[in-house]
Design an enzyme around this catalytic site. Structure first.
Site, mmCIF file in Angstrom:
data_model
loop_
_atom_site.group_PDB
_atom_site.id
_atom_site.type_symbol
_atom_site.label_atom_id
_atom_site.label_comp_id
_atom_site.label_asym_id
_atom_site.label_seq_id
_atom_site.Cartn_x
_atom_site.Cartn_y
_atom_site.Cartn_z
ATOM 1 N N THR A 150 0.867 -1.185 0.000
ATOM 2 C CA THR A 150 0.000 0.000 0.000
ATOM 3 C C THR A 150 0.906 1.238 0.000
ATOM 4 O O THR A 150 1.362 1.673 -1.034
ATOM 5 C CB THR A 150 -0.981 -0.002 1.197
ATOM 6 O OG1 THR A 150 -0.259 -0.267 2.400
ATOM 7 C CG2 THR A 150 -2.044 -1.060 1.009
ATOM 8 N N LYS A 176 3.993 -6.973 3.842
ATOM 9 C CA LYS A 176 3.746 -5.555 3.599
ATOM 10 C C LYS A 176 3.413 -4.915 4.925
ATOM 11 O O LYS A 176 2.883 -5.546 5.847
ATOM 12 C CB LYS A 176 2.632 -5.341 2.579
ATOM 13 C CG LYS A 176 1.227 -5.777 2.982
ATOM 14 C CD LYS A 176 0.444 -4.864 3.882
ATOM 15 C CE LYS A 176 0.380 -3.460 3.348
ATOM 16 N NZ LYS A 176 -0.403 -2.567 4.307
ATOM 17 N N THR A 187 -1.637 -5.123 11.793
ATOM 18 C CA THR A 187 -1.071 -3.986 11.078
ATOM 19 C C THR A 187 -0.167 -4.340 9.928
ATOM 20 O O THR A 187 0.538 -3.502 9.433
ATOM 21 C CB THR A 187 -0.294 -3.081 12.051
ATOM 22 O OG1 THR A 187 0.847 -3.762 12.509
ATOM 23 C CG2 THR A 187 -1.147 -2.708 13.218
ATOM 24 N N GLU A 273 5.780 4.640 7.681
ATOM 25 C CA GLU A 273 5.390 5.791 6.862
ATOM 26 C C GLU A 273 6.163 7.040 7.282
ATOM 27 O O GLU A 273 6.105 7.470 8.432
ATOM 28 C CB GLU A 273 3.885 6.013 6.984
ATOM 29 C CG GLU A 273 3.091 4.948 6.255
ATOM 30 C CD GLU A 273 1.612 5.033 6.483
ATOM 31 O OE1 GLU A 273 0.867 4.460 5.670
ATOM 32 O OE2 GLU A 273 1.184 5.655 7.476
ATOM 33 N N ASN A 399 -0.731 10.406 6.321
ATOM 34 C CA ASN A 399 -1.975 9.976 6.940
ATOM 35 C C ASN A 399 -3.023 11.063 7.030
ATOM 36 O O ASN A 399 -4.202 10.782 7.265
ATOM 37 C CB ASN A 399 -1.688 9.397 8.329
ATOM 38 C CG ASN A 399 -1.062 8.018 8.221
ATOM 39 O OD1 ASN A 399 -1.757 7.039 7.976
ATOM 40 N ND2 ASN A 399 0.253 7.956 8.365
ATOM 41 N N SER A 404 -7.186 10.400 -0.132
ATOM 42 C CA SER A 404 -7.218 11.298 -1.293
ATOM 43 C C SER A 404 -6.635 10.631 -2.536
ATOM 44 O O SER A 404 -5.652 9.927 -2.451
ATOM 45 C CB SER A 404 -6.426 12.573 -0.994
ATOM 46 O OG SER A 404 -6.993 13.229 0.111
#
Length: 404
Positions: A150, A176, A187, A273, A399, A404
């Site tokens: 992702t 992942k 998670t 991230e 995040n 979007s």
């Protein structure tokens, strides 16, 4: 044990895989299938979140099957909080793959990852599964690793070889995970395959114990997902003597499985991230294993600790604070704390008190991409290791506009 470079899950005998773009995402691969041509036993560990996605609910039943030969994974849509429609869609995914591969639906596992609360676009998922089944390949492991991503920035994979009963055994995994990563198994998605001949009971025991010391010891942001899981499959094609008890062969397999899972877990932590640094907490001399894990996980999960490491600030007080609310038993007046990596070692705390340390050396250590926090509780003989990453501005950016 030998690490095999540039190998992946389809280098394990009789395993095929493929990753394709079916249209859930705009451009990137978003659907994969992992398939064993031979009958296979499987084990699974699933999210501890009370809100469980449809694939998790389905798999908690299907994992009971004594034969599991396929895993279907989509990315870009989590199929979570989608009610009966989501459960029906997960079952349809399993049925579609089963029909294509000549299996029963309960011999197929399903995984999804992505946005929560949006129904799956089954008008493209079903044709995608059929296309993927037709495209399964002995060279499809890399594309499968890409299709489960992702917000990941790189594919996560590792393959090792060991010898058991005079046979060469392969264990290979892909995973992942980048955000919504927190200890207590969730998670992320991780899929490990092997040609070892092992009973379902022993594979389940090996995986459960392995997860406790690997995926359960990582944290990116303190959020436990609705979806994620670790699945292990073993098709027995190596033809070693069946491992059906905790003998020396089991121990050797378990050690290799531990290595694979810890390496994948560290890759997930490294790819948090917005992360710029991999942080490892090595905690020693706790009174119990439980205390060691509670303390290590508390430090690696602290947003204040993670923020300090992003800024290369040797703020050891935040580490002591995180230990203090961990619920682990220890004596604050005994604690020693060090920072370490290839640059050097600096001790910041001795017997619970701050030292006059070399600030320049500490900053040089914290400026690196890999940093170890060593904590000595001096209260017992048990240890634990946890992994995480720094908390950066980019984490908020990613995040803040995830949908979007």
């Amino acid at each position: 044990m030998k690490i095999l470079e540039n190998k992946t899950i389809t280098d394990v005998p009789y395993f095929k895989a493929i990753g394709i773009h079916c249209g859930v995402k705009k451009k990137r691969k978003d659907l994969c299938i992992i398939y064993s041509e031979k009958k296979s036993v499987a084990a699974g560990t699933f999210t501890t979140n009370k809100v469980k996605a449809a694939p998790v609910i389905l798999n908690m039943e299907n994992i009971k099957s004594f034969n599991t030969q396929a895993i279907v994974v989509n990315s870009g849509n989590a199929n979570a909080c989608t009610g009966d429609e989501g459960l029906n869609n997960a079952y349809t995914m399993a049925t579609t793959a089963a029909d294509c591969l000549g299996l029963s639906p309960e011999e197929v596992l399903i995984a999804s990852t992505g946005i929560i609360g949006v129904p799956l676009p089954m008008n493209i998922i079903i044709p995608g599964i059929k296309k993927a089944c037709d495209s399964l390949s002995y060279t499809g492991g890399e594309s499968a690793a890409e299709a489960i991503m992702t917000t990941d920035t790189f594919t996560k994979k590792i393959t090792v070889e060991i010898e058991i009963d005079g046979k060469n055994i392969l264990i290979s995994g892909i995973s992942k995970g980048s955000g919504m990563i927190h200890p207590n198994m969730a998670t992320m998605l991780s899929f490990v395959v092997s040609d070892v001949n092992i009973s379902k009971e022993m594979l389940s025991k090996a995986l459960k114990d392995s997860v406790e010391d690997s995926y359960n010891m990582i944290s990116v942001d303190g959020d436990t997902s609705t979806n994620d899981m670790v699945i292990a499959m073993a098709n027995g094609s190596a033809q070693n003597s069946l491992i059906d008890n905790e003998n020396d062969d089991f121990i050797k397999f378990k050690e290799a499985l531990d290595f694979v899972n810890k390496e994948l877990a560290k890759m997930i932590a490294m790819d948090g991230e917005g992360a710029t640094k991999l942080i490892e907490v090595s905690l020693y001399n706790a009174k119990t294993v439980k205390d060691a894990k509670l303390c290590a996980k508390s430090v690696i999960s602290s947003s204040l600790v993670k923020s300090a490491f992003f800024g290369s600030d040797a703020n050891w007080g935040r580490i002591l604070c995180a230990l203090g609310y961990s619920d682990g038993e220890f004596y604050p007046e005994k604690i020693d704390i060090f920072f370490k990596n290839d640059v050097g070692t600096v001790q910041l705390v001795e017997n619970g008190k701050g030292l006059c340390f070399n600030e320049e050396l500490a900053k040089d250590i914290l400026d690196q991409k890999n940093i170890n926090i060593t904590i000595d509780l001096k209260d017992g003989e048990y240890s634990a290791t946890a992994w995480g990453c720094d908390l950066t501005y980019d984490y908020v950016k990613i995040n803040g506009s995830y949908r979007s």
